[in-house]
Design a protein around this motif. Structure first.
Motif, PDB file in Angstrom:
ATOM      1  N   ASP A  59       0.859  -1.182   0.000  1.00 32.41           N
ATOM      2  CA  ASP A  59       0.000   0.000   0.000  1.00 32.41           C
ATOM      3  C   ASP A  59       0.894   1.230   0.000  1.00 32.41           C
ATOM      4  O   ASP A  59       1.371   1.641   1.051  1.00 32.41           O
ATOM      5  CB  ASP A  59      -0.903  -0.024   1.237  1.00 32.41           C
ATOM      6  N   GLY A  60       1.134   1.789  -1.171  1.00 30.44           N
ATOM      7  CA  GLY A  60       2.009   2.954  -1.259  1.00 30.44           C
ATOM      8  C   GLY A  60       3.413   2.592  -0.815  1.00 30.44           C
ATOM      9  O   GLY A  60       4.010   1.668  -1.311  1.00 30.44           O
ATOM     10  N   GLY A  61       3.933   3.301   0.182  1.00 30.78           N
ATOM     11  CA  GLY A  61       5.268   3.039   0.689  1.00 30.78           C
ATOM     12  C   GLY A  61       5.297   1.976   1.763  1.00 30.78           C
ATOM     13  O   GLY A  61       6.346   1.641   2.282  1.00 30.78           O
ATOM     14  N   GLY A  62       4.169   1.401   2.110  1.00 30.52           N
ATOM     15  CA  GLY A  62       4.110   0.400   3.167  1.00 30.52           C
ATOM     16  C   GLY A  62       3.262  -0.782   2.765  1.00 30.52           C
ATOM     17  O   GLY A  62       3.218  -1.159   1.604  1.00 30.52           O
ATOM     18  N   PHE A  63       2.584  -1.357   3.737  1.00 32.09           N
ATOM     19  CA  PHE A  63       1.708  -2.490   3.469  1.00 32.09           C
ATOM     20  C   PHE A  63       0.616  -2.520   4.526  1.00 32.09           C
ATOM     21  O   PHE A  63       0.711  -1.873   5.562  1.00 32.09           O
ATOM     22  CB  PHE A  63       2.503  -3.802   3.468  1.00 32.09           C
ATOM     23  N   VAL A  64      -0.443  -3.285   4.240  1.00 34.11           N
ATOM     24  CA  VAL A  64      -1.523  -3.503   5.188  1.00 34.11           C
ATOM     25  C   VAL A  64      -1.674  -4.996   5.406  1.00 34.11           C
ATOM     26  O   VAL A  64      -1.360  -5.794   4.524  1.00 34.11           O
ATOM     27  CB  VAL A  64      -2.864  -2.901   4.703  1.00 34.11           C
ATOM     28  N   GLY A  65      -2.146  -5.376   6.582  1.00 31.07           N
ATOM     29  CA  GLY A  65      -2.467  -6.764   6.873  1.00 31.07           C
ATOM     30  C   GLY A  65      -3.951  -6.965   6.620  1.00 31.07           C
ATOM     31  O   GLY A  65      -4.767  -6.127   6.986  1.00 31.07           O
ATOM     32  N   VAL A  66      -4.290  -8.073   5.964  1.00 31.24           N
ATOM     33  CA  VAL A  66      -5.677  -8.355   5.623  1.00 31.24           C
ATOM     34  C   VAL A  66      -6.024  -9.764   6.087  1.00 31.24           C
ATOM     35  O   VAL A  66      -5.214 -10.685   5.960  1.00 31.24           O
ATOM     36  CB  VAL A  66      -5.909  -8.265   4.098  1.00 31.24           C
ATOM     37  N   ALA A  67      -7.231  -9.926   6.622  1.00 32.56           N
ATOM     38  CA  ALA A  67      -7.722 -11.249   7.009  1.00 32.56           C
ATOM     39  C   ALA A  67      -9.193 -11.347   6.660  1.00 32.56           C
ATOM     40  O   ALA A  67      -9.930 -10.364   6.745  1.00 32.56           O
ATOM     41  CB  ALA A  67      -7.528 -11.476   8.499  1.00 32.56           C
ATOM     42  N   GLN A  68      -9.593 -12.537   6.242  1.00 31.66           N
ATOM     43  CA  GLN A  68     -10.999 -12.787   5.996  1.00 31.66           C
ATOM     44  C   GLN A  68     -11.339 -14.177   6.502  1.00 31.66           C
ATOM     45  O   GLN A  68     -10.458 -15.031   6.616  1.00 31.66           O
ATOM     46  CB  GLN A  68     -11.355 -12.648   4.516  1.00 31.66           C
ATOM     47  N   VAL A  69     -12.615 -14.378   6.821  1.00 33.22           N
ATOM     48  CA  VAL A  69     -13.069 -15.675   7.313  1.00 33.22           C
ATOM     49  C   VAL A  69     -14.446 -15.947   6.728  1.00 33.22           C
ATOM     50  O   VAL A  69     -15.266 -15.037   6.588  1.00 33.22           O
ATOM     51  CB  VAL A  69     -13.084 -15.719   8.859  1.00 33.22           C
TER      52      VAL A  69
END
Length: 143
Positions: A59-69
């Motif tokens: 995400d741009g200069g970084g990242f995001v953590g994503v979870a789904q269930v």
């Protein structure tokens, strides 16, 4: 010093086994699984009821953590996702960002963006919101 390093390696292997074994057991118990792409063109998850699927997205200069269930439509479901960082090998994993979603049926949560050069890992806990004993935790490999 060698004994300390060996002990840390054994602990890391134990943690790895604890996160991999429940996923394998849930998949086998489910009797059938469906591969699902997360939509970001990256990770592929296997849909297992109340088993979180977790990944990271740039995400741009970084990242995001994503979870789904995936869950039954009438079930009150919780999904908690957390980005953890580690400054140096052997030091504790510290939370850097987290997000929680509680809803009926299937759920998804996305952390705020994290920018760091430290070692990173994304973990998720998900399952029935009112039954903590049935919630499952899964983590990515450190990256």
């Amino acid at each position: 010093m060698n004994a300390r390093i060996a002990a840390l390696m054994v602990a890391a292997a134990g943690i790895m086994a604890a996160t991999v074994a429940p996923a394998s057991a849930s998949t086998a118990a489910a009797g059938g699984t469906t591969p699902v792409t997360n939509g970001a063109g990256g990770a592929s998850c296997t849909t297992v009821l109340n088993q979180p699927c977790v990944w990271q997205e740039k995400d741009g200069g970084g990242f995001v953590g994503v979870a789904q269930v995936s869950a039954d439509a009438g079930q009150l479901t919780i999904v908690k996702v957390e980005v953890r960082t580690q400054r140096a090998w052997g030091s504790p994993w510290l939370p850097a960002a987290s997000a929680t979603t509680v809803t009926k049926g299937s759920a998804k949560a996305v952390t705020p963006r994290v920018v760091t050069t430290d070692l990173k890992m994304v973990c998720a806990t998900a399952g029935p919101a009112l039954e903590a004993a049935q919630q499952v935790t899964t983590c990515t490999y450190p990256f």
